[in-house]
Design a protein around this motif. Structure first.
Motif, PDB file in Angstrom:
ATOM      1  N   GLU A 107       7.057   5.715   2.273  1.00 53.96           N
ATOM      2  CA  GLU A 107       8.083   6.666   2.716  1.00 53.96           C
ATOM      3  C   GLU A 107       9.093   6.002   3.650  1.00 53.96           C
ATOM      4  OE1 GLU A 107       4.245   9.020   2.048  1.00 53.96           O
ATOM      5  OE2 GLU A 107       4.777   7.216   3.162  1.00 53.96           O
ATOM      6  N   SER A 135      13.290  16.014  17.290  1.00 53.28           N
ATOM      7  CA  SER A 135      13.177  15.148  16.116  1.00 53.28           C
ATOM      8  C   SER A 135      14.564  14.619  15.789  1.00 53.28           C
ATOM      9  CB  SER A 135      12.647  15.934  14.909  1.00 53.28           C
ATOM     10  OG  SER A 135      11.329  16.341  15.112  1.00 53.28           O
ATOM     11  N   TYR A 149       9.516  10.578   7.845  1.00 59.22           N
ATOM     12  CA  TYR A 149       8.787  11.566   7.042  1.00 59.22           C
ATOM     13  C   TYR A 149       7.584  10.954   6.338  1.00 59.22           C
ATOM     14  CZ  TYR A 149      11.985   9.958   3.292  1.00 59.22           C
ATOM     15  OH  TYR A 149      12.715   9.221   2.403  1.00 59.22           O
ATOM     16  N   GLY A 151       3.445  10.019   6.122  1.00 59.95           N
ATOM     17  CA  GLY A 151       2.169  10.627   6.482  1.00 59.95           C
ATOM     18  C   GLY A 151       2.243  12.133   6.597  1.00 59.95           C
ATOM     19  N   ASN A 152       1.824  12.670   7.744  1.00 56.50           N
ATOM     20  CA  ASN A 152       1.800  14.113   7.953  1.00 56.50           C
ATOM     21  C   ASN A 152       3.187  14.736   7.984  1.00 56.50           C
ATOM     22  OD1 ASN A 152      -0.987  14.108   8.083  1.00 56.50           O
ATOM     23  ND2 ASN A 152      -1.023  13.881  10.300  1.00 56.50           N
ATOM     24  N   ALA A 153       4.215  13.936   8.210  1.00 54.92           N
ATOM     25  CA  ALA A 153       5.582  14.458   8.268  1.00 54.92           C
ATOM     26  C   ALA A 153       6.240  14.479   6.891  1.00 54.92           C
ATOM     27  CB  ALA A 153       6.417  13.615   9.235  1.00 54.92           C
ATOM     28  N   ARG A 154       5.489  14.164   5.833  1.00 56.22           N
ATOM     29  CA  ARG A 154       6.033  14.102   4.468  1.00 56.22           C
ATOM     30  C   ARG A 154       6.726  15.407   4.082  1.00 56.22           C
ATOM     31  NH1 ARG A 154       8.041  11.248   0.590  1.00 56.22           N
ATOM     32  NH2 ARG A 154       7.236  11.571  -1.484  1.00 56.22           N
ATOM     33  N   SER A 155       6.248  16.524   4.582  1.00 54.06           N
ATOM     34  CA  SER A 155       6.866  17.810   4.259  1.00 54.06           C
ATOM     35  C   SER A 155       8.294  17.902   4.806  1.00 54.06           C
ATOM     36  CB  SER A 155       6.016  18.961   4.794  1.00 54.06           C
ATOM     37  OG  SER A 155       5.936  18.869   6.203  1.00 54.06           O
ATOM     38  N   ARG A 156       8.653  17.022   5.719  1.00 58.89           N
ATOM     39  CA  ARG A 156      10.000  17.014   6.292  1.00 58.89           C
ATOM     40  C   ARG A 156      11.010  16.296   5.401  1.00 58.89           C
ATOM     41  NH1 ARG A 156       9.049  16.046  12.731  1.00 58.89           N
ATOM     42  NH2 ARG A 156       7.586  17.757  12.984  1.00 58.89           N
ATOM     43  N   TRP A 174      10.795  23.998  10.937  1.00 62.57           N
ATOM     44  CA  TRP A 174       9.877  23.140  11.678  1.00 62.57           C
ATOM     45  C   TRP A 174      10.541  22.460  12.873  1.00 62.57           C
ATOM     46  CZ3 TRP A 174      11.660  18.233  11.851  1.00 62.57           C
ATOM     47  CH2 TRP A 174      12.422  17.758  10.784  1.00 62.57           C
TER      48      TRP A 174
END
Length: 177
Positions: A107, A135, A149, A151-156, A174
């Motif tokens: 990413e 952010s 974005y 790891g866990n921020a992939r939804s961003r 978010w």
């Protein structure tokens, strides 16, 4: 009886098979193919937003560098257009060492390519404002893109890609305080 007689043979086979894999060299990475895959994703994202970038993208050339030093700063990527919009040089340089590419999440590598293409193809400048939750507001940030974005921020990712193609993209839920 089988367990006792067969066990040493099974262990020996497992150990022998492991050593084969350890001695085997990893195939060399095709960094240019990785870069081109991210460029293809950029074109797809553009087309999903009603933008045809096939003509400007056809003139962009990627090159791999060992190091990029610009104004005393070590960079992972450089699109010369950013400093000279009149330039006809359509080359984007990318450093593929461990710090910039080889050990980075996919990413982060995508964000780097999207950022440089943002300069070169979308005529975007750096944007360093922050969202209400502190952010980064854009993939076009002038600093490090690491973790934007991943790891866990992939939804961003959706917000950052939307904003790349449309700087007027509203603040996502978010990012509200």
């Amino acid at each position: 009886m089988f367990m006792r007689d067969g066990w040493p043979t099974l262990c020996l086979l497992l150990l022998a098979s492991c050593s084969v894999f350890e001695d085997k060299e990893q195939p060399p990475r095709d960094f240019m193919a990785e870069i081109e895959a991210h460029a293809a994703a950029f074109i797809l994202e553009a087309s999903q937003r009603g933008k045809d970038l096939s003509a400007p993208m056809a003139t962009v050339v990627f090159q791999i560098e060992e190091e990029i030093i610009y104004e005393g700063q070590s960079l992972c990527g450089l699109a010369p257009w950013y400093d000279n919009p009149e330039s006809t040089e359509r080359i984007i340089s990318i450093v593929v060492d461990d710090r910039c590419w080889a050990s980075r999440p996919v990413e982060d590598n995508e964000a780097l390519i999207f950022h440089e293409l943002g300069h070169m193809v979308l005529d975007r400048f750096h944007r360093d404002e922050l969202l209400p939750n502190n952010s980064r507001s854009s993939i076009m940030v002038s600093g490090n893109l690491a973790g934007l974005y991943a790891g866990n921020a992939r939804s961003r990712r959706t917000y950052y890609v939307d904003e790349l193609f449309d700087p007027e993209t509203p603040v996502p839920d978010w990012a509200r305080e």
